[in-house]
Motif scaffolding. Structure first.
Motif, short mmCIF file in Angstrom:
data_model
loop_
_atom_site.label_atom_id
_atom_site.label_comp_id
_atom_site.label_asym_id
_atom_site.label_seq_id
_atom_site.Cartn_x
_atom_site.Cartn_y
_atom_site.Cartn_z
N THR A 142 -30.00 7.90 -5.82
CA THR A 142 -28.63 7.91 -5.30
C THR A 142 -28.52 8.84 -4.09
O THR A 142 -28.85 10.04 -4.20
CB THR A 142 -27.65 8.37 -6.39
OG1 THR A 142 -27.79 7.52 -7.53
CG2 THR A 142 -26.22 8.32 -5.89
N GLU A 151 -30.02 0.53 -13.20
CA GLU A 151 -29.19 1.47 -12.45
C GLU A 151 -29.68 2.90 -12.63
O GLU A 151 -29.68 3.70 -11.69
CB GLU A 151 -27.73 1.36 -12.88
CG GLU A 151 -27.06 0.05 -12.46
CD GLU A 151 -25.64 -0.04 -12.98
OE1 GLU A 151 -25.22 0.90 -13.70
OE2 GLU A 151 -24.96 -1.02 -12.67
N LYS A 152 -30.12 3.24 -13.84
CA LYS A 152 -30.60 4.60 -14.09
C LYS A 152 -31.87 4.91 -13.31
O LYS A 152 -32.16 6.06 -13.00
CB LYS A 152 -30.85 4.79 -15.59
CG LYS A 152 -29.59 4.79 -16.43
CD LYS A 152 -29.92 4.98 -17.91
CE LYS A 152 -28.65 4.97 -18.75
NZ LYS A 152 -28.95 5.13 -20.20
N ASP A 209 -32.05 11.97 -13.35
CA ASP A 209 -31.26 11.52 -12.21
C ASP A 209 -31.95 11.95 -10.92
O ASP A 209 -32.41 13.09 -10.79
CB ASP A 209 -29.85 12.08 -12.27
CG ASP A 209 -29.12 11.67 -13.54
OD1 ASP A 209 -28.69 10.51 -13.62
OD2 ASP A 209 -29.00 12.51 -14.46
N ARG A 222 -29.44 -4.15 -17.08
CA ARG A 222 -28.85 -3.77 -15.79
C ARG A 222 -28.52 -2.28 -15.76
O ARG A 222 -28.71 -1.61 -14.72
CB ARG A 222 -27.60 -4.59 -15.53
CG ARG A 222 -27.88 -6.06 -15.24
CD ARG A 222 -26.62 -6.82 -14.91
NE ARG A 222 -26.91 -8.20 -14.53
CZ ARG A 222 -25.98 -9.09 -14.20
NH1 ARG A 222 -24.70 -8.74 -14.20
NH2 ARG A 222 -26.34 -10.33 -13.87
N LYS A 223 -28.06 -1.76 -16.88
CA LYS A 223 -27.78 -0.33 -16.94
C LYS A 223 -29.05 0.48 -16.78
O LYS A 223 -29.07 1.53 -16.11
CB LYS A 223 -27.08 0.02 -18.26
CG LYS A 223 -25.67 -0.52 -18.39
CD LYS A 223 -24.76 0.09 -17.34
CE LYS A 223 -23.34 -0.42 -17.47
NZ LYS A 223 -22.46 0.16 -16.41
N ASP A 224 -30.12 0.01 -17.40
CA ASP A 224 -31.40 0.71 -17.26
C ASP A 224 -31.90 0.67 -15.83
O ASP A 224 -32.47 1.66 -15.33
CB ASP A 224 -32.44 0.10 -18.20
CG ASP A 224 -32.13 0.37 -19.66
OD1 ASP A 224 -31.40 1.34 -19.93
OD2 ASP A 224 -32.62 -0.38 -20.53
N HIS A 282 -21.46 4.59 -9.04
CA HIS A 282 -21.83 3.37 -9.78
C HIS A 282 -22.33 3.64 -11.20
O HIS A 282 -22.45 2.70 -11.99
CB HIS A 282 -22.91 2.60 -9.01
CG HIS A 282 -22.50 2.24 -7.61
ND1 HIS A 282 -21.49 1.34 -7.33
CD2 HIS A 282 -22.95 2.69 -6.40
CE1 HIS A 282 -21.35 1.23 -6.02
NE2 HIS A 282 -22.21 2.04 -5.43
N ARG A 283 -22.66 4.84 -11.55
CA ARG A 283 -23.18 5.12 -12.89
C ARG A 283 -22.88 6.56 -13.28
O ARG A 283 -22.60 7.41 -12.42
CB ARG A 283 -24.69 4.88 -12.93
CG ARG A 283 -25.50 5.77 -12.01
CD ARG A 283 -26.97 5.36 -12.00
NE ARG A 283 -27.75 6.12 -11.05
CZ ARG A 283 -28.44 7.22 -11.33
NH1 ARG A 283 -28.43 7.69 -12.57
NH2 ARG A 283 -29.12 7.86 -10.39
N GLY A 339 -32.49 4.00 -10.28
CA GLY A 339 -32.26 4.05 -8.85
C GLY A 339 -32.18 5.48 -8.31
O GLY A 339 -31.98 6.45 -9.05
N ASP A 342 -22.27 10.02 -8.23
CA ASP A 342 -22.72 8.63 -8.12
C ASP A 342 -21.57 7.74 -8.56
O ASP A 342 -21.16 7.74 -9.73
CB ASP A 342 -23.94 8.38 -9.01
CG ASP A 342 -24.58 7.01 -8.75
OD1 ASP A 342 -23.87 6.10 -8.30
OD2 ASP A 342 -25.79 6.86 -8.98
#
Length: 504
Positions: A432, A427-428, A493, A423-425, A483-484, A430, A481
């Motif tokens: 923003t 998020e990365k 990013d 899930r962290k990966d 969320h992360r 995405g 961001d």
């Protein structure tokens, strides 16, 4: 060994026309890879097998052609009742001229007990009414084809030749088939029987009516299953039940079985072994077979096995567990009947394994004539489910259960941790939108920031920026961001910035 080594070397050396023949099989690595295994060892081994098969097919074709020429030459010189035999270490060929009437119930014997037993009724597509020739052939090793179970079998064939040297079509009735005996390699070593120590199992405590065994019968072609049971006490009698793909159940209220038989002392052969077989018509479509064995008690022996003249054909059923009083030995093997089609592939359509099949030969029932071979595999010791269930409690297997529990807990923890990292990966990956974007803005820019890999390359500070051109610039904008974390070491990013007008 030296010959195989030479073949291996020849198969893997670069051919002389390699540079000009780029479409040759030698250069097609996908043809020789074991799935996704493109290692040099796998490629060279499979390439050697490929070229050995090609060479074997070429040699077999040349031998067949040579035998056809010999048949044509000898056929015109043989009168009815005369026979010509060619017997070498590589092949046995027999040519016999007979009348069509004498073909009925004809027994054609070959070397090593190989034989064809022609039935009394058949359809022979021949224009001749006087004589025909029987050409029988035995090869010491069956072609590998597409099925490795024939690698211990002789290959036998029988052809009917008319007076013009042409093969005649032969068709037997299904109820009156041709009986074949196909011998195996005489150097075959049969494994010894497996001892089953069933007297150590307390069936009363575990409420077990039968001693169950599991065997895997998965096969690309139909097989027959042969059971051999040797009781250490030859005065005992047994009930044998089986079920495909699930455990057979038999008691006073449940009858879930596919077949059964009784082993009584008067059924014993000279070697004191009980034998039972399931033919190849029952096994297709099944992956496993579970069979159960139990001793008959004294009352059942009197009712079912007292003598062979008054056999009780009913099924002895009980719901009372009964302990074994003697151990027994077990051996299971599979067999099969196969014919070679025009593509050198083994098929089994219309062939039935006969009851006379044993360790050294296979009996086959067929309705046509061609090249035949028999399959043979001695199965490893079957899993004894009764022993497994009787000794599956926690106190007897603390180490095993604790190991399984610890591995399961570790697996679950690692699975949760891996899911969290996934899930962290995600998020990365995405994009923003900047928090200071205005909904009324009509123009958008994507900004991608690459953070270096050196130590201390990342930052936790808020980063502000102004995007400017020759004629215009934005107001102060902020990378953020909620969320992360952003701008971490080795990170990438991506942001979306909105502006009211184009930046020229």
């Amino acid at each position: 060994t030296s010959t195989l080594d030479l073949d291996y070397s020849c198969a893997n050396m670069v051919p002389t026309d390699y540079d000009t023949d780029l479409e040759s099989a030698w250069s097609n690595l996908n043809l020789f890879s074991g799935g996704n295994d493109f290692s040099t060892e796998t490629i060279e081994r499979n390439r050697n097998i490929y070229y050995q098969k090609q060479l074997a097919n070429q040699i077999n074709s040349q031998v067949t052609q040579m035998i056809s020429l010999l048949t044509s030459s000898l056929n015109i010189h043989l009168n009815i009742g005369q026979k010509s035999i060619i017997n070498t270490s590589q092949s046995f060929v027999s040519l016999e001229t007979i009348s069509i009437q004498s073909l009925k119930d004809k027994l054609v014997k070959q070397v090593e007990n190989a034989q064809f037993n022609i039935p009394s009724s058949f359809i022979l597509n021949s224009t001749s009414n006087s004589s025909i020739s029987l050409r029988s052939r035995v090869d010491p090793l069956a072609s590998f084809g597409n099925f490795q179970n024939t690698n211990l079998s002789r290959s036998i064939s029988l052809s009917i030749i008319d007076q013009n040297g042409n093969e005649v079509s032969f068709q037997a009735n299904g109820n009156n088939s041709i009986k074949l005996i196909i011998p195996r390699d005489p150097n075959l070593v049969i494994p010894s029987m497996y001892l089953q120590t069933v007297t150590s199992i307390n069936s009363t405590i575990n409420n077990l009516l039968f001693n169950y065994h599991y065997i895997n019968i998965t096969s690309s072609l139909p097989i027959s299953i042969h059971f051999e049971i040797h009781s250490l006490n030859t005065n005992l009698s047994y009930l044998f039940i089986y079920k495909f793909d699930q455990t057979p159940l038999l008691n006073s209220s449940i009858n879930i079985i596919d077949g059964w038989t009784l082993f009584c002392p008067f059924n014993l052969t000279n070697d004191d072994i009980y034998r039972y077989f399931i033919d190849n018509q029952q096994t297709p479509g099944h992956q496993s077979l579970i069979f159960g064995i139990r001793e008959l008690n004294s009352t059942e022996i009197n009712n079912y096995c007292l003598n062979s003249s008054s056999i009780n054909t009913s099924l002895p059923i009980t719901s009372e567990p009964f302990n074994f009083t003697s151990n027994y030995e077990l051996r299971i093997y599979t067999s099969g009947c196969y014919y070679l089609d025009e593509n050198n592939n083994w098929k089994s359509d219309g062939l039935i394994v006969g009851s006379l099949t044993n360790h050294y030969e296979t009996e086959c029932l067929s309705t046509h004539l061609t090249s035949f071979a028999g399959g043979f595999i001695v199965l490893p010791e079957p899993i004894n489910w009764s022993y497994v269930f009787a000794n599956a409690d926690f106190l007897k297997n603390k180490t095993i259960y604790l190991t399984i529990i610890c591995i399961s807990i570790a697996y679950i923890i690692l699975m949760i941790f891996g899911r969290f990292k996934d899930r962290k990966d995600i998020e990365k990956l995405g994009v923003t939108p900047l928090p200071d974007n205005d909904k009324s803005d009509q123009y958008y820019y994507q900004i991608i920031v690459f953070t270096g890999q050196r130590a201390n390359s990342g930052t936790q500070s808020k980063v502000h920026f102004i995007l400017s051109s020759d004629n215009d610039e934005t107001r102060v904008r902020t990378f953020s961001d909620p969320h992360r974390k952003i701008f971490q070491r080795s990170g990438i990013d991506s942001f979306i910035m909105s502006v009211p007008k184009k930046i020229h």
